[in-house]
Design an enzyme around this catalytic site. Structure first.
Site, PDB file in Angstrom:
ATOM      1  N   GLU A 160       0.803  -1.238   0.000  1.00  0.00           N
ATOM      2  CA  GLU A 160       0.000   0.000   0.000  1.00  0.00           C
ATOM      3  C   GLU A 160       0.831   1.282   0.000  1.00  0.00           C
ATOM      4  O   GLU A 160       0.282   2.372  -0.157  1.00  0.00           O
ATOM      5  CB  GLU A 160      -0.934  -0.004   1.217  1.00  0.00           C
ATOM      6  CG  GLU A 160      -1.999  -1.074   1.115  1.00  0.00           C
ATOM      7  CD  GLU A 160      -2.853  -1.201   2.365  1.00  0.00           C
ATOM      8  OE1 GLU A 160      -2.314  -0.975   3.478  1.00  0.00           O
ATOM      9  OE2 GLU A 160      -4.041  -1.546   2.239  1.00  0.00           O
ATOM     10  N   LYS A 182       5.772  -2.142   1.743  1.00  0.00           N
ATOM     11  CA  LYS A 182       5.139  -2.407   3.042  1.00  0.00           C
ATOM     12  C   LYS A 182       5.011  -3.909   3.307  1.00  0.00           C
ATOM     13  O   LYS A 182       5.271  -4.395   4.392  1.00  0.00           O
ATOM     14  CB  LYS A 182       3.753  -1.762   3.053  1.00  0.00           C
ATOM     15  CG  LYS A 182       2.979  -1.991   4.332  1.00  0.00           C
ATOM     16  CD  LYS A 182       1.617  -1.343   4.267  1.00  0.00           C
ATOM     17  CE  LYS A 182       0.842  -1.537   5.552  1.00  0.00           C
ATOM     18  NZ  LYS A 182      -0.522  -1.026   5.461  1.00  0.00           N
TER      19      LYS A 182
END
Ligand code: IFM
Length: 733
Positions: A468, A579
């Site tokens: 993300e 991430k």
């Protein structure tokens, strides 16, 4: 032999929130945080209800917590003894995760001696509305005790209070609290019955939000006094008249008695473990962590419902809006398919039932078909906010694009539905909305595709992949591959129409031939990134041109430890630091797309560049390492997933907002690692096979798997796998 107990001794104020998750018990209808009886909203005490949401003012919609019927505290010789305020001589919390029984023991120091309370409580696995509690009191001198016990409606909320009205009534000996939610005026009813052994006389005390019994007695030196309590929770979601049902249900349980209900609870859990338990000989820590993870999955599974899914933080509170993410289909589903396919069906039925919400979302963005909610609440409402993150420097909300651009969510639903059908052989789900759901998701991707002039390649632009931190990228490999898979699955169903009347009937609204040809063309021409000269599959267009640095360097650039790493100008946005597993998730989902060498090259490239900022990350790396024949590299990442809730330590607060909770996707991921990674299990074409890849310390791995109405018991050593069919009654679908 594992003892199925986890415990924490000593009182630590800093651990209150983590223990609330660690000692959670639940039954799919409700989750009771593992807090102490005297705790209130300040200690994040909550009985979180599945599927009942409310919105107050400008705050986001979130699930509702029920008034708490476990609320109990005591005064001894006129002084109140409660944690965290009072002095203790010793304190411990325990969970029997084999049977969903939560215990606590605290010895308080009083002016004249000591008073000990020992408690146990459960959320009943068979009678889903029922909560049971025993509260034992002893003292080492004759102590004058006032025991207060009843229902606390002053509950913890992130964006509440959610109750406009709270009414309290005494119905014979039963305390009844009826609350009404703000947005939809849903009733939430809690009825409680409690008796102290041998003492009938009690007074009642009402305050604005608490309805309590006050029982005064002399606790004789070394004589046990105990409070036995049963309570039920009903809401307008469950039935037409929650008050009537609550009273009736509670009366039945009271009639049968606490001990009887407790015995049923134990039997019920024993039954659940028959096909769920995973035995690991040689590594007690791993065995305990994994089965404890499975306990959490079993505690939040919709065994009682026909159509219900599991929120990303389970039933541990209001974090992540109690919403359902791709976590369910991609990370949790496997466990339920292998052990409790009926629960798996309920998870997917929820997606089928929320198809209209997904269609509306697609229309809202100008697309066709079904664009599922990134954070799904009832009816498929997307609870995800446009501003999911707050800028720590300005305090202003930051625009994030999770809801608008994580288009891979729709493919996760298709993946779940098709996996369910292939595993169980139950096509009814397809005939009753499943096939239409698959087609609507394919139509959504069809409307996303872009073709550059003079090329014969279809692209998907402006998306967010599983990682993300990089927003609005083009051709995220995972997303494109999942879209291709969606087209392929839709084509399989469309081809089936010529020989399967029920499928033809289910898809009669579509121009079968025309749409099939179109999806086949899409599947052929959609751009799927290939490994580059060095063998690296770029996560999205231009990924490898970004700054190549390390997670540590990026972390050192933070000006505030709570600063967001991604988005428009986050510290990771212009770097290759990600991430969570992205290309690696693709490689896990489609292992045949790549050679073992390609997988290992990519694992070795991406793992050091991954922050593992999501609890969904470690398990994917762990599974892929196994499929590259590297169980030792997989092992620490497996433990990280399996111990996510046992050890705690994940991010718990964002500013003043509690974002902690349990991590069911990590639990499901740990399970997948054990079974498909270390266990090397493959299920396809009517066959279950297993090629063990056990880590060094594991001598034996033993578990069960359900596949197409047959139970398989698999026992593996490092050298061998024995697969045995077990005859036993199966759940009816
Ligand atoms: O679905 C995940 C997402 O992939 C990362 N952030 C948290 C979500 C809920 O677990």
């Amino acid at each position: 032999m594992k003892n199925w107990i986890i415990e924490k001794t000593g009182f630590d104020q800093q651990e209150i929130a983590a223990n609330g998750n660690r000692f959670l018990c639940g039954n799919g209808y409700m989750g009771i945080r593992g807090t102490l009886e005297e705790y209130g909203k300040e200690q994040l005490c909550a009985i979180n209800l599945a599927g009942l949401y409310d919105k107050v003012g400008e705050g986001w919609r979130e699930p509702v917590n029920a008034p708490n019927p476990l609320y109990t505290f005591l005064c001894v010789d006129g002084v109140k003894y409660v944690l965290p305020q009072s002095e203790t001589i010793c304190h411990e919390q325990r969970l029997d995760y084999r049977h969903g029984l939560v215990y606590r023991k605290t010895v308080f120091k009083t002016a004249q001696g000591t008073v000990t309370i020992t408690t146990e409580h459960f959320a009943h696995m068979e009678k889903r509305h029922l909560i049971g509690m025993m509260y034992y009191i002893t003292s080492d001198y004759d102590a004058e005790v006032e025991l207060y016990t009843g229902i606390d409606a002053d509950v913890w909320d992130i964006n509440g209070p959610h109750y406009d009205e709270v009414n309290m009534n005494l119905d014979e000996n039963t305390l009844v609290v009826q609350a009404v939610t703000h947005e939809k005026k849903e009733k939430v009813v809690v009825a409680e019955y409690g008796v102290l052994n041998g003492i009938c006389e009690q007074a009642y005390e009402k305050s604005e939000k608490k309805f309590l019994r006050k029982i005064c007695f002399q606790c004789r030196k070394n004589k046990l006094a105990y409070l036995e309590k049963l309570a039920v929770v009903y809401t307008g979601n469950d039935c037409g008249d929650p008050l009537e049902d609550a009273k009736k249900d509670l009366a039945e349980s009271v009639n049968m008695g606490y001990s009887f209900m407790r015995k049923k609870q134990i039997d019920c859990w024993e039954e659940l473990w028959k096909n769920s338990e995973v035995e690991i000989t040689g590594d007690k820590d791993a065995e305990c962590a994994l089965n404890y993870s499975l306990y959490h999955l079993l505690s939040i599974a919709p065994f009682h419902a026909k159509s219900q899914s599991i929120p990303a933080r389970g039933l541990s509170g209001q974090t992540y809006k109690g919403a359902v993410f791709w976590d369910t289909e991609m990370f949790m589903l496997d466990f339920f398919l292998n052990s409790h396919p009926k629960a798996a069906k309920a998870l997917l039925q929820y997606r089928i039932d929320t198809l209209p919400g997904a269609q509306e979302k697609a229309r809202h963005y100008g697309y066709e078909g079904a664009f599922y909610a990134w954070e799904s609440q009832e009816g498929g409402f997307d609870a995800c906010s446009d501003y999911n993150v707050t800028d720590v420097f300005t305090g202003r909300p930051m625009r994030t694009y999770f809801k608008d651009k994580q288009v891979h969510i729709s493919a996760a639903i298709v993946y779940g539905i098709m996996k369910y059908v292939n595993r169980t052989g139950d096509s009814e789900l397809l005939y009753h909305g499943g096939a239409e759901t698959v087609l609507e998701c394919a139509r959504f991707y069809d409307s996303l595709l872009l073709q550059k002039v003079h090329t014969d390649v279809y692209e998907i632009r402006d998306v967010i992949g599983p990682d993300e931190y990089h927003e609005r990228v083009n051709n995220n490999g995972y997303t494109n591959r999942m879209a291709q898979y969606t087209f392929e699955q839709a084509c399989i169903l469309l081809r089936q129409c010529s020989k399967d009347k029920r499928m033809a009937e289910a898809l009669k609204e579509y121009d079968i031939e025309q749409i099939r040809m179109r999806f086949e063309d899409n599947a052929r021409k959609i751009y799927i990134p290939k490994p580059d000269k060095e063998g690296i599959v770029p996560q999205f267009d231009g990924y490898r041109k970004l700054e190549d640095t390390t997670v540590e360097k990026v972390r050192s650039r933070l000006l505030n430890e709570k600063e967001y790493w991604g988005g428009a100008y986050g510290v990771a946005s212009d770097t290759q630091i990600i991430k969570q597993a992205d290309v690696v998730t693709w490689m896990v989902m489609f292992p045949d797309d790549f050679t073992a060498e390609e997988k290992w090259i990519n694992w070795s490239y991406y793992e050091p560049r991954t922050e593992h900022g999501s609890s969904l990350s470690a398990c994917m790396y762990s599974i892929l390492a196994c499929s590259c024949g590297k169980p030792q590299e997989a092992y620490p990442l497996f433990l990280k997933s399996a111990q996510a809730d046992l050890k705690g330590g994940g991010k718990e607060w964002a500013g003043d907002i509690y974002i902690g909770g349990t991590h069911p996707a990590a639990a499901g991921g740990a399970y997948m690692t054990a079974i498909n990674g270390f266990g090397g299990v493959k299920i396809a074409d009517g066959q279950v096979t297993a090629v063990p890849q056990l880590p060094e310390s594991w001598e034996k791995l033993k578990f069960r798997i359900l596949y197409q109405n047959q139970i398989y018991e698999i026992t593996e050593t490092k050298e061998n796998a024995e697969i045995r069919k077990v005859s036993c009654e199966l759940e009816e679908m």
